[in-house]
Design an enzyme around this catalytic site. Structure first.
Site, PDB file in Angstrom:
ATOM      1  N   GLN A 259      44.789 -30.850  63.620  1.00  0.00           N
ATOM      2  CA  GLN A 259      45.168 -30.341  62.300  1.00  0.00           C
ATOM      3  C   GLN A 259      44.185 -30.811  61.238  1.00  0.00           C
ATOM      4  OE1 GLN A 259      47.574 -27.971  61.862  1.00  0.00           O
ATOM      5  NE2 GLN A 259      47.366 -28.156  64.073  1.00  0.00           N
ATOM      6  N   HIS A 262      41.105 -28.802  60.300  1.00  0.00           N
ATOM      7  CA  HIS A 262      41.231 -27.511  59.627  1.00  0.00           C
ATOM      8  C   HIS A 262      40.719 -27.559  58.193  1.00  0.00           C
ATOM      9  CE1 HIS A 262      43.100 -24.473  62.073  1.00  0.00           C
ATOM     10  NE2 HIS A 262      44.019 -25.303  62.520  1.00  0.00           N
ATOM     11  N   GLU A 327      55.431 -28.243  59.560  1.00  0.00           N
ATOM     12  CA  GLU A 327      54.994 -26.960  60.108  1.00  0.00           C
ATOM     13  C   GLU A 327      54.945 -27.040  61.641  1.00  0.00           C
ATOM     14  OE1 GLU A 327      50.917 -26.157  59.251  1.00  0.00           O
ATOM     15  OE2 GLU A 327      51.063 -24.015  59.720  1.00  0.00           O
ATOM     16  N   HIS A 328      54.244 -28.068  62.158  1.00  0.00           N
ATOM     17  CA  HIS A 328      54.151 -28.297  63.602  1.00  0.00           C
ATOM     18  C   HIS A 328      54.756 -29.653  63.926  1.00  0.00           C
ATOM     19  CE1 HIS A 328      50.433 -25.905  62.593  1.00  0.00           C
ATOM     20  NE2 HIS A 328      50.901 -25.159  63.564  1.00  0.00           N
ATOM     21  N   ASP A 361      48.480 -22.623  68.891  1.00  0.00           N
ATOM     22  CA  ASP A 361      47.559 -21.913  68.001  1.00  0.00           C
ATOM     23  C   ASP A 361      46.962 -20.685  68.662  1.00  0.00           C
ATOM     24  OD1 ASP A 361      47.819 -23.557  65.836  1.00  0.00           O
ATOM     25  OD2 ASP A 361      46.187 -24.896  66.440  1.00  0.00           O
ATOM     26  N   HIS A 420      83.420   3.393  39.394  1.00  0.00           N
ATOM     27  CA  HIS A 420      83.541   2.897  40.764  1.00  0.00           C
ATOM     28  C   HIS A 420      84.966   3.136  41.267  1.00  0.00           C
ATOM     29  CE1 HIS A 420      79.831   0.758  39.811  1.00  0.00           C
ATOM     30  NE2 HIS A 420      79.743   0.320  41.050  1.00  0.00           N
TER      31      HIS A 420
END
Lengths: 434, 434
Positions: A259, A262, A327-328, A361, A420
């Site tokens: 990670q 990235h 996230e992971h 991934d 209505h």
């Protein structure tokens, strides 16, 4: 060095909160520039795309060259070697098989009042996929965005990808072909998002836009939201590994680094029940950082946002993980399967030491577009659901209306919505008159 | 008078496009004011809520009065008559039964490579529900927002409702009780959204906020999006009725008026295969507008945005309907069920002349929070799905990693993400060493 925290320390709560609250991304304020670009594309269409592509991508186009021709895609695909092609095809097949199971069923039933109720799912008619150019030009991202759209039944999938100085990645074009992308345009940036949302002479408008991009692309997606649907605006990537001492520190170090490499804003956190193991992992990270190609990026991320947290037990690990809502999440502990069932908030869980996050991934099957920045508390990764929508269905018989209509008329009156109520009452009156 | 269009006229396409593109809402630009209110609540918590409630709602509160006590809710509920209570309870039971069927299943399977894959759904931990005060104070809206959250398993559901001059609607409080709302606070506006998103001393923060509101509330929801999840920002209500000549014009007129009476910006459109029937419906609308309580609002909506469109056949009706992508679609034709199956884009379909749209607003079972402004092309109404999120699961065995890992490592290298590849390769190397 990353931060070292221990859940038993007196200052832990304050330090953990600081870690959670760390502002990792400084988005430049490009909103005014983006507003101008969108207005230009809406006003001048293809001509604006051509001018902006010349300016930002140093590429001279004509209207008939905006779309990448089948021959150009063929030529690019032919450049890709057999092993890369086989890897992409295996990945695509696995992603397709996983997402095919996400397709929900239509439902219809008649209840005890005689009302027939249900819902029906239909695909978005046309979707647009943004693919970044330059450094972050990832064929895997094409597969992860395009395949759920095609599994959902999206009839028209248009992809936009900038080609700075005319350079395109053959693997990206091959991934688009394998995934079933219908049209590819060599435009990028906010101008490409504007074209997808509003259309130009050459690019027909779409209903939904997905895919990652830089600050300009993100700002443009926010601006066109409402006119079209968009996916989430993703933040920098994150991983949390929960590991006991019974792991190879080098494996865990590589998972954290996958990670960190990235983005300097990425965040990698290890939670462990064994402080000495945590030190070993940090040492292994340092050793790998000596030689890693992307060591400048990975090192900055690890130094600024990395953390090793020692906890007294796995209960504490679970509680902290749910506060992070990663996230992971990688679970490298004895009974990882059981622990996974106790996690409430995470985008994706990788169970056991033989499941490095990188498998997810590329090739596992689940989507790699996942909620970041704690948004797994309330949102999910990309899926087939992002490309379909539900139409609810209701059908009353006279008897069903007689049974439940009076309550509707009463509630309408209580809300002072007379028409209505009358729309129900007029029908009830007909029944009462026989 | 509404617009009359005929699909066979030479100027039809231009007029239809103008109808689709009509700007019906002029949102005041309150974004700066809202930014200030949110900053104030973040900085001063309860004290800011108390000051802002005094200013906007002319109500003096103390911190211990922000939350509406159980005794106050009891007292309000006791004011509601038996028939209103019974109507709310029937509506709640039907909405609950419908939404319970939306709850998706978890899935897990092992594929031919030996990889165990799947996903698991979990509820949002805490949700906030905004309920407007004043005129648009609708108990039905409380049921429609709160029940899906509770069916989803949201443990903590906090409702905020302004009480201008201290006035609260007993039906709203009873609806909250029936729906299972856990906490109710007498605050509204942007300050209430800020409190739900960021928390104060008295109001704990939530993860997701839903519910309708004015321009301040909508702007506040946009601003807190990302920190928390939000539902859609709804525009003015819409109905499209497709009807043949075999209908009572008065019924169809009332159905059109039941949207028009919501809001001067609402839009009611009739598509019919019979021009004379269209005229009859327009006449019936005029007749009803003579006496309708909300005739000023309904009349303005019908005059400014209403339309009667004559088409040569139902194929044309379907094609136009999909271009409109209506929030509500009523099908009053011979084989309404079959026609409904041909519609690709609509929030909710009401099948047959015995199913007035108002049934869906209150008691049918499906949700009445639906996509407006053509967004049914890419989004769905509120549902249980808005209060749950998916965690994807993956577990490799050594054999599974041996089977698919090499392709992942290859793709990682092709994307120049070395650590990704190494995290897989290190494990493969262990296997290869035996």
């Amino acid at each position: 060095m990353p931060q070292f925290l221990d859940a038993r320390d007196a200052d832990f709560e304050a330090r953990f909160r600081a870690l959670l609250g760390a502002k990792r991304e400084d988005s430049p304020d490009v909103d005014d520039a983006v507003a101008g670009i969108i207005a230009d594309v809406r006003a001048r269409g293809d001509a604006a795309l051509i001018d902006l592509t010349a300016r930002f991508d140093r590429l001279t186009l004509t209207a008939d060259r905006l779309r990448i021709s089948t021959a150009d895609v063929d030529a690019a695909c032919a450049e890709v070697g057999a092993e890369d092609r086989a890897a992409l095809e295996l990945a695509a097949a696995r992603i397709r098989a996983y997402h095919a199971r996400q397709m929900p069923e239509d439902q219809q039933w008649t209840d005890e009042a005689g009302a027939t109720l249900g819902w029906r799912w239909t695909p978005v008619a046309a979707a647009g996929l943004y693919v970044p150019g330059g450094l972050a030009n990832y064929p895997s991202s094409v597969l992860m965005n395009a395949i759920p759209a095609k599994v959902a039944g999206v009839a028209r999938l248009a992809m936009v990808v900038p080609s700075p100085d005319g350079v395109l990645n053959p693997l990206v074009l091959l991934a688009a072909r394998i995934a079933g992308v219908d049209e590819i345009y060599r435009v990028g940036g906010a101008q490409a998002i504007a074209a997808l949302a509003y259309g130009t002479e050459t690019i027909a408008p779409v209903d939904k836009i997905t895919g990652p991009g830089n600050a300009y692309v993100a700002a443009a997606k926010r601006r066109v939201f409402g006119k079209v649907g968009i996916d989430m605006i993703a933040g920098p990537s994150e991983i949390l590994v929960i590991a006991d001492a019974d792991n190879d520190p080098d494996w865990i170090a590589l998972d954290l680094l996958s990670q960190a490499e990235h983005d300097e804003s990425a965040q990698s956190i290890l939670i462990t029940t064994d402080a000495a193991f945590g030190r070993s992992v940090a040492d292994a990270v340092d050793a790998r950082l000596q030689t890693l190609e992307r060591r400048a990026i990975a090192g900055a991320s690890w130094q600024d946002f990395g953390a090793v947290i020692t906890v007294p037990d796995l209960d504490t690990a679970v509680a902290l993980s749910d506060r992070i809502a990663p996230e992971h999440l990688e679970l490298c502990v004895a009974d990882a399967e059981a622990l996974s069932g106790r996690i409430a908030h995470a985008g994706a869980i990788f169970i056991g030491g033989w499941t490095p996050e990188a498998i997810g991934d590329y090739i596992g099957g689940p989507n790699h577009v996942l909620p970041t920045a704690r948004s797994a508390r309330f949102s999910s990764g990309l899926s087939v659901m992002d490309f379909i929508k539900r139409t609810t269905l209701a059908r009353m018989t006279p008897a069903a209306l007689a049974a439940i209509g009076p309550a509707a008329a009463r509630l309408a009156r209580s809300e002072s919505l007379e028409a209505h109520g009358l729309s129900v009452q007029a029908r009830l009156d007909r029944l009462n008159r026989g």
